[in-house]
Design an enzyme around this catalytic site. Structure first.
Site, PDB file in Angstrom:
ATOM      1  N   GLN A  11      51.903  -9.354  93.765  1.00  0.00           N
ATOM      2  CA  GLN A  11      51.080  -9.065  94.941  1.00  0.00           C
ATOM      3  C   GLN A  11      49.607  -8.948  94.575  1.00  0.00           C
ATOM      4  O   GLN A  11      49.262  -8.271  93.620  1.00  0.00           O
ATOM      5  CB  GLN A  11      51.525  -7.753  95.579  1.00  0.00           C
ATOM      6  CG  GLN A  11      50.685  -7.363  96.770  1.00  0.00           C
ATOM      7  CD  GLN A  11      51.343  -6.270  97.561  1.00  0.00           C
ATOM      8  OE1 GLN A  11      51.282  -5.110  97.199  1.00  0.00           O
ATOM      9  NE2 GLN A  11      52.009  -6.641  98.637  1.00  0.00           N
ATOM     10  N   GLU A  59      44.429   0.114 101.496  1.00  0.00           N
ATOM     11  CA  GLU A  59      44.682  -0.476 102.800  1.00  0.00           C
ATOM     12  C   GLU A  59      44.546   0.580 103.892  1.00  0.00           C
ATOM     13  O   GLU A  59      44.288   0.258 105.053  1.00  0.00           O
ATOM     14  CB  GLU A  59      46.112  -1.012 102.765  1.00  0.00           C
ATOM     15  CG  GLU A  59      46.510  -1.878 103.898  1.00  0.00           C
ATOM     16  CD  GLU A  59      47.838  -2.543 103.582  1.00  0.00           C
ATOM     17  OE1 GLU A  59      47.937  -3.169 102.512  1.00  0.00           O
ATOM     18  OE2 GLU A  59      48.765  -2.415 104.374  1.00  0.00           O
TER      19      GLU A  59
END
Ligand SMILES: Cc1cc2nc3c(=O)[nH]c(=O)nc-3n(C[C@H](O)[C@H](O)[C@H](O)COP(=O)(O)OP(=O)(O)OC[C@H]3O[C@@H](n4cnc5c(N)ncnc54)[C@H](O)[C@@H]3O)c2cc1C
Ligand code: HEM
Ligand code: SF4
Ligand code: F3S
Ligand code: FES
Lengths: 126, 260, 595, 147
Positions: C249, C264
């Site tokens: 990722q 995030e």
């Protein structure tokens, strides 16, 4: 601990140096106090002896020493009050640095006042 | 709970030159490291390294550059490289810092930059010290939530205000920058030290905890809070910006309040 | 050399390792071996949050969470595992709260929750508040809380002990259908004490691997210097498969050039991404949830903006994360750390200026294959008795081809706990497996080899070449050409690795030696990642092949399993065998993934 | 089977850092509190003392046997100086005790230094108190008119 761990002196900030000052002045005052009680005790022995000792305090050199001592006491006293505020006043830790500047300013003013008067008496003679 | 925000505009005009950028300046530095190689020499000594570094580099980058390009024997701890793991507290220009959080450009690069191990803990090698005494003090203040009574089935409630009281001291990463900057800790190493007190504070003032009294009793020891002489080195050294001396003062007050 | 005997030995003291230790330590004699002091583990760097359908602020339930996890992972998720995780998430969060974790609170005093990428209500209708958090220090609080509870339960830690080998024996065994196979059994691990340079063999009935990720395969990464994939590589060398290694990722918002992560959660709190035109470009890529789309989609969108010339800065090589429309107090209370990172490391004031960001290597979806009880598999379904794995090192597979934000902190807690319980229970029923003769022989030889090497190559040169190659060729966009190039460079580095020398020959704190050994791990993993990526000729989740831009369920709806096998050749690389493993479906059939 | 060593190096604490048994009671707290309370009082006492001795009248030049006798004729000053003596001595002694604790690491050294300190303190306090209480203006050599 092994000597290998020593290196440069720790570059603390105001807080650390004021503590060094507080500690040194504290010890100086304490040592002086021991002597001062002893010499004052002479009043119980012989008035002349007491006057003789006290007269050494009145020489210019001792006057200078005396001035230094008062400087130490003034710093220790004002800084001591700052420490008390740090400990007991809610905002104390926040304003410790400002208070230290306050201590130093107060110290300069009071000490100057004292020094002028004291030294002029000591050196001015009769 | 966060409040609903209005949608931001789809398009805005950016200020010119936004987001920094431009050429990254490079400069030469001298890194003066206090070396100690127990298998080679009996004593520590200073060693200079000349390096060319860039504007965004940190002291940790300089140390890496030495280790990777000049002298592989240079030893130091590090992991996260952005100030959250607490591995690389060291004395940089005489003050405790995290190497990964100290930008070279913020230091005076015209003079050698001195780097040495933190003070007051047994030196093992170069910048590595034995951290066990430090963690031992931490463990002794019972750094865990102790609650009496029934466990609730769901979470315990805690108001945002109660949560706020000990917020500052939850940030501690146990880097030891504070404890090893404390002049009292340097003397005989017996003082619990600011980090242990910070972590005790975190639980003493947690409304969910029931063992505050026990921790206060532990810190009422002759090696406890009363040894603190409010020199503020700890507060100034803390890379997480924790108001360490304030936390210590609050613990002192709490001990006083409970006895008086 | 010293030999220690424990019922359970845990390798790694991050979130997964310590969560396991809390369970196992109360049930069996447990030792935790860790190459870092426990509180230095990289779990502490996690920022944003940990998801659980507590429904404290909005309607929510664990089935929606399961769905989001599966869809987020582009249907390569084993759905039974995802169900377990979403269901047990609620208790995992409550456990942490009871252990003392200081979550942020709602006005009613409940655990507060916020939005995170890919987490939606009712199968994708709208973003939902599911992430439990403590400012932007959730991982820090988890790590501290778990360590605190380890202290409470007197867990025995061996700090700065590097595990360098896994001791296993093989026995002849027969399957139910009568076919013969070699059954592996675990005997213990070999570790290196950093402080003294001594080897310590730990004999154990159960071993749990919880050694974290491998981000240092890449140059730009949010991972710590110490995340060198030791556990995965050790397992691979011992003949165990690695699952789904091609899926790595890339987190969209790393500080440009540095890779330091901006959570995030920032976008969860309302921050948005803009390109050099000031345009909120995610509106084009994911019209419904925009900036809160899953990471693979956002990262690709960002890379695409830069590729098409809409990047910012002098080299037009990053985009901007804009928080300036948010209230400063709000940012300060919810995102204090990351704003400080922007200030410290880039000199940007996030209250007034947008922050330069670019995708950064973040999380290995793949790893050591386990079943939902965290038992490690030696092939598609044969359990190795006594060997467990949890956390980033493992692949249960709850993340499939792309992990949703907050699901890793959840993973380490749910499966860490399961591993701890299972390992302790197993140790009660089992006996010690006899250690092999000279158990430390392999590690001794390895160390001797590095110490006595007098070649001409520097470890750091090889490592940076590797990392730069991986960044250039195996990052967000991949194709056959780039992957082959990476493969060739890695092959070359493998040869050069035989010719290294190090300067520190001492026994005490010899990090020079360990960096060399870690480089060996990185090379192994880089190779596996590249070969697996070459092998998967489709695009799915975190793995995007420009030459095969579509998902191909027909041929690739299955996990990839890489084995070390001296006789095999895969994609022109000798020594790696690729197999596949079916994906477990329970209730959700693959659909197109749109947000 | 080789030996198993239960206590590895990583759990060993350098003996220098091992703390002795926990101290009982709240002596350190009371000492800390005393330092602060006595400090506040001492400011008044000492400043008053310095002011009356060195600032008013002829200052240091005016001090002599007669000056002392004059002062101690008043019970206020007697009490003042007595309080100052006690507080300053206890405050200072406790301060020096802290300093000894800080810097004298060996147990024996500590004990000796503190022993000397306490003897000196008791001696000075007793002596000082006696002087103040038993002060006799007509001691040998006194030239005061009342004698
Ligand atoms: C910057 C960042 C932010 C993140 N934010 C989030 C988030 O908001 N939400 C979320 O869910 N996830 C997040 N993640 C992901 C998540 O934090 C990690 O995946 C997770 O913490 C991994 O935990 P772990 O226990 O598996 O490994 P780690 O915490 O990495 O621990 C690994 C442990 O293994 C030990 N170890 C390693 N190798 C060896 C060896 N050879 N011998 C002995 N010990 C060894 C190490 O010492 C360490 O103790 C984030 C990750 C990063 C990097
Ligand atoms: C004038 C008023 C005084 C005030 C307000 C004052 C205040 C204080 C305070 C608050 C402390 C504690 C510091 C700490 O815990 O960190 C202290 C320490 C000390 N004081 Fe005073 N004090 C005064 C006078 C004196 C006198 C007269 C003496 C000497 C006899 C003295 C000697 C000391 C010593 C030796 C210490 C210990 C220093 C240390 O531990 O670092 N003080 N003082
Ligand atoms: S209080 Fe600050 S300086 Fe001290 S250990 Fe914690 S983070 Fe480090
Ligand atoms: S440095 Fe030490 S003296 Fe107190 S204020 Fe900090 S603990
Ligand atoms: S390397 Fe983690 S704090 Fe510096």
């Amino acid at each position: 601990m092994s000597k290998t761990s020593s290196g440069t002196l720790y570059r603390g900030h105001e807080g650390m140096w004021s503590w060094v000052g507080h500690r040194v002045t504290g010890v100086v005052i304490f040592l002086y106090l021991l002597v001062h009680v002893l010499d004052t005790a002479m009043v119980r022995v012989d008035a002349g002896a007491y006057d003789a000792i006290i007269s050494t305090y009145q020489t210019p050199w001792m006057a200078l020493g005396e001035t230094g001592l008062v400087a130490a006491i003034l710093f220790h006293a004002f800084n001591g009050l700052r420490l008390i505020l740090v400990d007991f006043w809610k905002q104390g830790t926040k304003y410790q640095r400002q208070m230290l500047w306050g201590v130093l300013i107060l110290w300069v003013i009071v000490f100057a006042g004292f020094a002028i008067r004291h030294l002029s008496i000591a050196f001015g003679g009769h | 709970m966060s409040t609903e925000l209005p949608e931001p505009p789809s398009k805005i005009d950016l200020k010119p030159g936004v987001g920094g950028g431009g050429e990254i300046p490079s400069f030469d530095i001298t890194l003066r490291v206090r070396r100690y190689l127990p298998e080679a020499t009996a004593d520590a000594y200073w060693e200079d390294f000349k390096l060319t570094m860039y504007g965004t580099d940190r002291v940790l980058d300089a140390l890496h550059k030495v280790k990777w390009e000049q002298d592989g024997t240079l030893s130091f701890r590090r992991s996260c490289a952005h100030g959250v793991c607490g591995s690389d507290a060291m004395r940089i220009n005489g003050r405790n810092r995290l190497a990964c959080k100290t930008l070279l450009k913020d230091l005076d690069t015209t003079k050698p930059i001195t780097v040495e191990a933190i003070k007051g803990l047994p030196l093992e090698k170069d910048l590595i010290v034995d951290m066990e005494p430090f963690f031992q003090s931490y463990r002794e203040i019972m750094p865990f939530l102790i609650s009496k009574g029934h466990e609730p089935t769901k979470e315990r409630y805690q108001s945002a205000e109660d949560r706020e009281i000990f917020d500052d001291t939850t940030k501690c990463i146990l880097c030891a920058a504070c404890t090893s900057s404390c002049p009292v800790f340097w003397t005989d190493g017996q003082y619990f030290g600011p980090a242990a007190i910070v972590n005790a504070h975190r639980f003493i003032f947690d409304s969910r905890d029931d063992a505050g009294d026990m921790r206060l009793e532990i810190l009422n020891d002759k090696e406890g809070v009363w040894r603190c002489r409010t020199t503020f080195n700890c507060t100034e050294a803390c890379p997480r910006g924790i108001q360490v001396t304030k936390a210590i003062a609050e613990v002192k007050q709490a001990i006083l309040a409970r006895t008086v | 050399m010293q030999v220690h005997k424990y019922d359970v030995v845990i390798v790694g003291a991050g979130g997964a390792g310590m969560r396991a230790a809390i369970e196992s330590g109360q049930r069996a004699r447990t030792a935790v071996l860790t190459k870092l002091y426990p509180t230095r583990s990289h779990t502490g760097a996690a920022q944003g949050g940990m998801c659980a359908a507590l429904a404290n602020v909005e309607e929510d339930n664990w089935e929606w969470h399961t769905f989001d996890t599966i869809k987020g992972g582009d249907y390569l998720v084993d759905q039974d595992a995802a169900e377990v995780m979403a269901k047990e998430a609620i208790d995992a969060v409550l456990d942490l709260e009871k252990m003392g974790l200081p979550f942020n609170r709602t006005p009613e005093g409940k655990i507060d929750q916020r939005r995170f990428g890919g987490h939606t209500r009712d199968h994708g209708k709208a973003a939902v508040r599911r992430a439990c958090y403590a400012a932007d220090r959730t991982g820090h609080m988890i790590l501290q809380t778990l360590y605190q509870n380890c202290v409470k339960h007197n867990v025995e830690f061996y700090n700065e002990y590097y595990v360098l080998d896994l001791l296993m024996v093989e026995e002849d065994a027969y399957r139910e259908d009568g076919t013969a196979y070699k059954q592996k059994r675990v005997a213990g691990v070999v570790s290196y004490d950093l402080a003294t340079g001594e080897l310590h063999v730990f004999q154990a009935k159960s071993v749990i691997f919880a050694s974290g990720g491998a981000g240092k395969v890449f140059k730009t990464t949010s991972n710590a210097h110490t995340l060198t994939g030791d556990g995965m590589s050790i397992a691979f060398r011992s003949g165990l498969p690695l699952e789904d290694m091609e899926f790595f990722q890339f987190h969209p918002t790393g500080l440009a050039g540095l890779g330091i992560l901006l959570t995030e959660g920032a976008r969860g709190e309302g921050a948005i991404l803009r390109n050099s035109d000031g345009e909120r470009f995610m509106e084009r890529y994911a019209p419904t949830i925009k900036d809160l789309a899953p990471r693979d989609i956002v990262a690709r969108a960002m890379a695409n903006e830069v590729r098409e010339g809409r990047g910012c800065g002098p080299n037009k090589d990053y985009v901007l994360l804009d928080l300036t429309h948010l209230e400063p107090e709000h940012i300060e209370s919810k995102l204090p750390d990351i704003t400080e990172f922007a200030r410290t490391y880039l000199g940007v004031e996030p209250f007034t200026d947008p922050v330069p960001v670019y995708p950064t290597a973040h999380y290995a979806m793949g790893g050591v294959p386990t079943n939902i009880n965290t038992e490690v598999l030696q092939d598609n379904d044969t359990v190795i008795p006594g060997l467990f794995a949890a956390g980033e090192v493992a692949c249960v597979s709850v993340h499939g081809s792309n992990r949703l934000g907050t699901n890793s902190l959840l993973d380490i807690n749910v499966f860490g706990k399961r591993a701890g319980v299972a390992a302790a229970e197993y140790s009660k029923t089992a006996d010690f497996v006899e250690l092999p003769q000279n158990p430390e022989a392999f590690v001794t030889a390895q160390i001797e080899g590095v110490l006595s090497g007098n070649g001409t190559e520097r470890v750091s040169d090889l490592r940076s070449t590797l990392q730069e190659t991986m960044d250039a060729n195996v990052q967000v966009f991949r194709d056959e050409r780039s992957l082959k190039e990476a493969r060739d460079v890695i092959e070359d580095l493998r040869i050069r690795y035989k010719n290294i020398s190090i300067q520190d020959k001492g026994k005490r704190f010899n990090l020079d030696l360990l960096e060399a050994i870690e480089l060996g791990f990185l090379l192994d993993l880089a190779e596996v990642i590249t070969v697996a990526a070459l092998h998967r000729k489709e695009s799915r989740g975190g793995h995007y092949r420009e030459d095969f831009p579509d998902r191909d369920d027909e041929n690739f709806m299955k996990h990839s399993m890489s084995y070390r096998d001296a006789d095999a050749v895969t994609e022109d690389i000798k020594g790696i065998r690729m197999e596949t493993k079916p994906v477990v479906f329970t209730r959700y059939q693959p659909m197109e993934r749109k947000y | 089977m080789s030996v198993s060593i239960p206590a590895p190096r990583s759990q060993r604490i350098d003996p220098k850092y091992k703390r002795g048994p926990k101290s009982r009671g709240s002596f350190e707290m009371l000492a800390w509190l005393f330092m602060r309370l006595s400090g506040v009082v001492l400011v008044i006492l000492i400043f008053g003392h310095l002011f009356s001795n060195l600032m008013v009248g002829e200052g240091i030049s005016g001090i002599g046997f007669g000056f002392v006798a004059g002062k101690w004729a008043s019970p206020l000053w007697q009490f003042w100086d007595l309080a100052m003596l006690w507080l300053a001595m206890l405050h200072g002694t406790n301060g020096v005790r802290t300093i000894i604790n800080d810097y004298a690491e060996k147990h024996a050294t500590r004990a000796w230094l503190k022993g000397i300190l306490y003897v000196a303190t008791i001696f000075i306090i007793v002596l000082g108190s006696l002087v103040i209480f038993t002060f006799d203006p007509c001691v040998a050599g006194s030239t005061l008119p009342q004698c």
